[in-house]
Design a protein around this motif. Structure first.
Motif, PDB file in Angstrom:
ATOM      1  N   MET A 191       0.842  -1.193   0.000  1.00 13.34           N
ATOM      2  CA  MET A 191       0.000   0.000   0.000  1.00 13.34           C
ATOM      3  C   MET A 191       0.886   1.256   0.000  1.00 13.34           C
ATOM      4  O   MET A 191       1.893   1.309   0.704  1.00 13.34           O
ATOM      5  N   THR A 193       0.587   5.621   0.007  1.00  8.05           N
ATOM      6  CA  THR A 193      -0.153   6.881  -0.075  1.00  8.05           C
ATOM      7  C   THR A 193       0.861   7.992  -0.275  1.00  8.05           C
ATOM      8  O   THR A 193       2.012   7.881   0.153  1.00  8.05           O
ATOM      9  N   GLN A 195       1.380  12.481  -1.066  1.00 13.92           N
ATOM     10  CA  GLN A 195       0.887  13.819  -1.355  1.00 13.92           C
ATOM     11  C   GLN A 195       2.022  14.623  -1.958  1.00 13.92           C
ATOM     12  O   GLN A 195       3.185  14.465  -1.568  1.00 13.92           O
ATOM     13  N   PHE A 197       2.971  18.690  -3.519  1.00 12.56           N
ATOM     14  CA  PHE A 197       2.520  20.074  -3.613  1.00 12.56           C
ATOM     15  C   PHE A 197       3.520  20.906  -4.411  1.00 12.56           C
ATOM     16  O   PHE A 197       4.737  20.747  -4.263  1.00 12.56           O
ATOM     17  N   LEU A 199       4.662  24.316  -4.359  1.00 17.40           N
ATOM     18  CA  LEU A 199       4.554  25.477  -3.472  1.00 17.40           C
ATOM     19  C   LEU A 199       4.702  26.792  -4.218  1.00 17.40           C
ATOM     20  O   LEU A 199       4.096  27.787  -3.850  1.00 17.40           O
ATOM     21  N   ILE A 207       7.529  19.436  -3.247  1.00 17.70           N
ATOM     22  CA  ILE A 207       7.630  18.588  -2.061  1.00 17.70           C
ATOM     23  C   ILE A 207       6.730  17.376  -2.222  1.00 17.70           C
ATOM     24  O   ILE A 207       5.728  17.420  -2.954  1.00 17.70           O
ATOM     25  N   MET A 209       5.352  13.757   0.239  1.00 15.19           N
ATOM     26  CA  MET A 209       5.412  12.832   1.360  1.00 15.19           C
ATOM     27  C   MET A 209       4.827  11.514   0.882  1.00 15.19           C
ATOM     28  O   MET A 209       3.711  11.495   0.350  1.00 15.19           O
ATOM     29  N   THR A 211       4.060   7.480   1.981  1.00 15.89           N
ATOM     30  CA  THR A 211       4.013   6.476   3.043  1.00 15.89           C
ATOM     31  C   THR A 211       3.751   5.108   2.422  1.00 15.89           C
ATOM     32  O   THR A 211       2.939   4.987   1.514  1.00 15.89           O
ATOM     33  N   VAL A 213       3.260   0.793   3.227  1.00 17.49           N
ATOM     34  CA  VAL A 213       3.122  -0.325   4.157  1.00 17.49           C
ATOM     35  C   VAL A 213       3.573  -1.588   3.433  1.00 17.49           C
ATOM     36  O   VAL A 213       3.073  -1.886   2.339  1.00 17.49           O
ATOM     37  N   HIS A 221       8.323   5.799   5.380  1.00 14.72           N
ATOM     38  CA  HIS A 221       7.852   7.164   5.128  1.00 14.72           C
ATOM     39  C   HIS A 221       8.994   7.974   4.541  1.00 14.72           C
ATOM     40  O   HIS A 221      10.121   7.941   5.047  1.00 14.72           O
ATOM     41  N   LEU A 340      -5.471  11.556  -5.980  1.00 14.06           N
ATOM     42  CA  LEU A 340      -6.740  11.415  -5.258  1.00 14.06           C
ATOM     43  C   LEU A 340      -6.652  12.003  -3.854  1.00 14.06           C
ATOM     44  O   LEU A 340      -7.424  11.646  -2.967  1.00 14.06           O
ATOM     45  N   GLY A 341      -5.709  12.870  -3.626  1.00 13.21           N
ATOM     46  CA  GLY A 341      -5.630  13.578  -2.349  1.00 13.21           C
ATOM     47  C   GLY A 341      -5.061  12.755  -1.224  1.00 13.21           C
ATOM     48  O   GLY A 341      -5.133  13.148  -0.069  1.00 13.21           O
ATOM     49  N   GLY A 342      -4.500  11.599  -1.534  1.00 10.90           N
ATOM     50  CA  GLY A 342      -3.875  10.820  -0.486  1.00 10.90           C
ATOM     51  C   GLY A 342      -4.536   9.473  -0.236  1.00 10.90           C
ATOM     52  O   GLY A 342      -4.173   8.764   0.690  1.00 10.90           O
ATOM     53  N   GLU A 343      -5.478   9.123  -1.067  1.00 11.96           N
ATOM     54  CA  GLU A 343      -6.111   7.797  -0.914  1.00 11.96           C
ATOM     55  C   GLU A 343      -5.095   6.689  -1.158  1.00 11.96           C
ATOM     56  O   GLU A 343      -4.200   6.827  -1.981  1.00 11.96           O
ATOM     57  N   PRO A 344      -5.241   5.577  -0.465  1.00  9.47           N
ATOM     58  CA  PRO A 344      -4.284   4.483  -0.633  1.00  9.47           C
ATOM     59  C   PRO A 344      -4.315   3.929  -2.055  1.00  9.47           C
ATOM     60  O   PRO A 344      -5.367   3.870  -2.686  1.00  9.47           O
TER      61      PRO A 344
ATOM     62  N   LEU B 151       4.626  29.366   2.581  1.00  4.64           N
ATOM     63  CA  LEU B 151       4.197  28.333   1.643  1.00  4.64           C
ATOM     64  C   LEU B 151       4.035  26.987   2.329  1.00  4.64           C
ATOM     65  O   LEU B 151       3.187  26.191   1.946  1.00  4.64           O
ATOM     66  N   GLN B 195      -2.019   9.523   8.800  1.00  2.98           N
ATOM     67  CA  GLN B 195      -1.804   8.096   8.960  1.00  2.98           C
ATOM     68  C   GLN B 195      -1.190   7.854  10.321  1.00  2.98           C
ATOM     69  O   GLN B 195      -0.375   8.641  10.798  1.00  2.98           O
ATOM     70  N   GLY B 341      -7.399   5.128   5.917  1.00  3.43           N
ATOM     71  CA  GLY B 341      -6.155   4.843   5.215  1.00  3.43           C
ATOM     72  C   GLY B 341      -5.470   6.058   4.631  1.00  3.43           C
ATOM     73  O   GLY B 341      -4.522   5.933   3.871  1.00  3.43           O
ATOM     74  N   GLY B 342      -5.940   7.246   4.973  1.00  2.00           N
ATOM     75  CA  GLY B 342      -5.277   8.442   4.478  1.00  2.00           C
ATOM     76  C   GLY B 342      -6.145   9.299   3.574  1.00  2.00           C
ATOM     77  O   GLY B 342      -5.686  10.303   3.037  1.00  2.00           O
ATOM     78  N   GLU B 343      -7.404   8.946   3.435  1.00  2.64           N
ATOM     79  CA  GLU B 343      -8.286   9.794   2.609  1.00  2.64           C
ATOM     80  C   GLU B 343      -8.451  11.168   3.228  1.00  2.64           C
ATOM     81  O   GLU B 343      -8.470  11.306   4.444  1.00  2.64           O
ATOM     82  N   PRO B 344      -8.613  12.178   2.389  1.00  2.00           N
ATOM     83  CA  PRO B 344      -8.761  13.533   2.922  1.00  2.00           C
ATOM     84  C   PRO B 344     -10.006  13.681   3.794  1.00  2.00           C
ATOM     85  O   PRO B 344     -11.029  13.074   3.506  1.00  2.00           O
TER      86      PRO B 344
END
Lengths: 361, 361, 361, 361
Positions: A191, A193, A195, A197, A199, A207, A209, A211, A213, A221, A340-344, B151, B195, B341-344
């Protein structure tokens, strides 16, 4: 299919820029390897390559690949060209090493892998960190059991870096950490996830991030940035016995092993009677710190030697094409999650679970 | 409704443990404040409170709250008791300061806020970092424009800390960083992802990563862990003019301001003609580093003085109940995101956008 | 006497070892300078010099000096050869730059200086640190008055270094610091004490402590060692207004300026009445720390350019022969003091106080 | 002579300032010890001592000493009073512990030692660092042979400190390092040189450099300053096998052991034939760094316990009067050397080489 490889291996190098010149020097110095040709679109660079290494030079990748005097091609070109160049080289019967990332999509990676396997050629990715003496020390700490079971790895790769228009911070920086994590944890995350951006409002994100599993439950991470005031290159491994920190900017003690952790004390009889079997107490343990000396070897040199060995013997190199493919699979999943904004998201599975070996010719 | 407050403010303190004793000392020393009563379930602690401060002592919170000689109550008790104790105190007509977090749900927070407003009482949260001289310096750097537009903020709060069974690393550690981010960025994030992982298999998670996007587009990222070999307390602010790092473990230079960033050069005429209007060049700027001296004031003392001022004048304290409520709203959204699981997720909106002031009595 | 100097200056380099190759590269790159000949006893090095720079090569210094196509000689040879080689070069009408130390005795230095002046030739010493951007920043801090009057300078130059049989730690390492101190404090110490110890029983001492008192009362202290576990390169300047630390191993903030010191408060009237006129109170002042960005210039390049300018214009280079001579005078005094167990010794005075300028030809 | 000591030991403390209050707390907490009386010239301090410890208080040292309810006296008064107060206490039959330095002259120290021995009383000096867990680790590293033979110790004790009119930086700061050096190297230096400077023109010197040569040839060097921008507390030990650094300002790794040094290779036969018997090659060895965990014990507490044991059993405490006397002998020799500009001086020899034990009563 049988591949005939001359010895020493005659290498043709595509790209004679910052990284290409480093590769060239190591090819020239490594035993069993000969730098016979260089291709670069820039005339000055071609001139430099000829003067320094007596290499045949080409302006065009096609001419390099067509050259009969070459056994292997190394691609130190922008990522967008990797798939097409590697494919052309494999089709021309050359062994191939591609700078990271192997390609920009898993589909491309899988096609290259299939082609290499079909033709019995070596396909390798330039994940240089896998050959870093510090990472080798970390690997030893894990395989020897000194750290215990690895629970968590995280890394920071931050600096005020060149804002590139052709690639995001994630695709540019995270492959290093992903390749290390996959290598140390011995698997592909189930899995991911992420994000990202932008800036400063550019198209490419500054940037990210990420994560991960892993199948065994370990967590990874990664934090990358090219908009940070300080240069940070840190990787922390939390084991259930000891912990380690690898700080690539510390010339004196790049790897520190901390004899620290949480101990699970055995249940006392009283506790077992009163509160049920299997109860335990957690207690913190803090102890010595040890900084093993790290060898001064140049990772790129060991990488080239691994490539030469792979080409000559058919062995699977440490930074194999499969490794490169898995890294791209993680990046692609991270890209999907981020969109998808951070969905797994799950990295695409390998086409085959066959051992990722090249059949010896 | 009019609240009659004696002067000096007579404080009753609930909880005389690690943090409670610090609060007691500061109450005793702060001008305009008198520590008149202490409540704690532990007999030894009660004895100590009486011996050191001559305070009336209670074993029971109810008795403390019922005491007519008390104007205000400070709750330094476990988070699970905050809502009920604060509510009882407000109902008894006492001003209230609650240690962070204000409560364990937004619903509880909102009920307390409504009650305080209705009764004209001060409700404050103990977000001590908002009174830290270093955070005040960071705030000045932002409000003065020295950093430019913010930022990105990210923080790390890591150490090998007590594994608590009553609370997760996120609820235990992240409120500090969330309160600072909300204060510095002046708003509640519109989106939160998080998370959390329990690495050692306990019920409560040991690590958490929280990402926030604020209404103005600024991004915040928080990394907390109680399973880390090193003590890390770092907060980085990336502005579009300068950047700053606050390292709470550095006694010599806790705040460093880096004159570094990305400059947007004006488009050249040629470029404008050739490639379209609005083109620009990005270039990196690296410059001096400045470490302002940070005052030695104890933040907790300033916090108590702010509480006293709020009680006496009706002013809104810096670490108001609204601040405490917004922090819980972010935590709750983070909890929801983490469960998926990390969804917004979005923090619950405030019941009213009215200015969060207590009406002067 | 008139010296005819061609332009660009044609340089003959004696010594193509570790430092010689760096000098060669900078000679080749510096404008106004041409590396035309190299002399080294080692055949491989000669071959390398010819291949890389197309330089004429000699096995013998005498042949280099006799070459009519050379305007200037740079000596990157062991210290014991400096005096004889520089003398031969000056006698042959060549401008000379000698690596530090200029010679192994003041008498030799004085003879070289007299010869250079007599013949109107440039004599320069390779005190590279005087061209380091960080030292230039320190100099600015002093000349601008920002540090106030300099009271004290001390430096540490420690590492586990090659134990050399031909020279002591003091003669090997201290010339760097002595040249910086003399440059920053603008004078030759009137008093020197020193101690040296051979810890591992070899002929040449491994550690040395040198203390200097300058004519204006400023104190200098130098600590060098080649038997130390850590690499330390630190220089601290204590001014009566501010203080500065130059840490050459810190890539991020090599120079830090501390707004700290002791303030002399004006006498109060009461004090003046009670305890006599002129009384004052001392109070500590602690303030901000500032780390100016340090330019990335290579000091050796600036040094070569200074040499070229000196040769062409007759100007006195920053690291003049006089500077080199004064450094040797301090070393010689330190040697005398050390031989007497630490008794004070005075550096030999210059033969003349005339401005140490080369008369323009 | 037989000394009757009650148990627990009843202590009278002279001086209730910064250090005195710390001593009081530790006396009150240490087993076998009772703080029964405090003497201080300041009324507020006396009041505090009575309130906190229920101690009998005196404004006058004479009254404290005359008190029959006291077995032992601890002097935490300015150094100038030490000799007279300790003498008075010994004459009154009290055991004595004196803060460092034991006295301001060797003659005074010797008189006190003779008096203590004559009366069978414990005389101890408060060299607290000898009880520091880090120094105990250093001692173990030496006595276990891990460092090999100690060749060199040096320390830096620098900060921007209170400019005191009653004492120089050397007398104020160096006793710590001298006591550690004497303890670790097990002897009194045979030779001392020192230099001191008053940089800001006050009567008392702000900086000092002290060099010592010990009977076994080991060298010690101490650098103290109260005019330095940074707080430095570093002690380096160079052994002929390993090296260690103790940095008292590093909370994470205060002691670091470096597996680094110079190895003496055995002579090759060829070398022995060609260049004489006993030739050897020196080679550098660099290896791991190890940072043992340092216990969290408060040194002052262990010191008090050592005093109590000494008083009760007649054993010689670690920081005995002899240790205090030897430290003063080094300081006095340093003072003489400094007055002569750095000429070598010898510490005055002990009156007797008898074992410095108190006869058990």
């Amino acid at each position: 299919m049988t591949v005939k490889t001359t010895f020493p291996v005659r290498v043709g190098l595509a790209g004679f820029g910052y990284w290409g010149t480093k590769l060239a020097r190591n090819c020239a110095e490594a035993p069993g390897c000969e730098l016979v040709a260089v291709c670069d679109g820039d005339a000055k660079r071609r001139q430099a390559a000829r003067a320094q290494y007596g290499a045949e030079v080409f302006a065009d990748f096609d001419l390099l690949v067509a050259s009969p005097g070459i056994d292997a091609v190394i691609c130190a070109t922008p990522a967008e060209f990797h798939a097409a160049q590697a494919e052309a080289a494999l089709l021309a019967g050359k062994h191939v090493m591609v700078e990271k990332p192997l390609a920009t999509s898993v589909a491309d990676c899988d096609r290259l892998l299939a082609l290499a396997e079909e033709r019995g050629l070596t396909l390798m990715t330039g994940h240089t960190f896998l050959y870093s003496p510090a990472v080798e020390v970390l690997e030893d700490l894990i395989t020897s059991g000194e750290l215990g079971e690895v629970l968590y790895c995280y890394s920071q790769r931050l600096s005020l870096g060149a804002i590139r228009e052709d690639t995001s911070a994630m695709w540019d920086l995270a492959p290093h950490d992903i390749s290390i994590f996959l290598h140390l944890l011995g698997g592909v995350p189930r899995m991911v996830t992420a994000q990202q951006f932008s800036l400063i409002g550019e198209k490419q994100e500054d940037i990210a991030m990420v994560t991960m599993v892993f199948p065994n439950g370990a967590v990874g991470h990664i934090n990358v940035s090219r908009l940070d005031p300080r240069k940070v290159r840190e990787l922390t491994i939390v084991g259930d016995r000891k912990m380690a920190v690898y700080d690539d900017t510390d010339p004196e003690m790049p790897v520190r092993i901390y004899d620290r952790g949480v101990d699970r004390d055995l249940p006392t009889t009283a506790g077992a009677l009163d509160e049920g079997f299997g109860l335990h107490q957690l207690s913190l343990r803090t102890g010595d710190v040890h900084a093993p000396q790290i060898a001064g070897r140049e990772p790129l040199r060991v990488e080239i030697e691994d490539f030469v060995t792979a080409v000559v013997t058919g062995a699977v190199p440490r930074s194999s094409g499969i490794v490169g493919r898995d890294v791209v699979a993680v990046l692609e999943a991270a890209e999907r999650s981020s969109a998808l904004g951070g969905e797994p998201a799950s990295p695409e599975r390998r086409l085959s679970d066959d051992p990722p070996v090249r059949l010896a010719s």
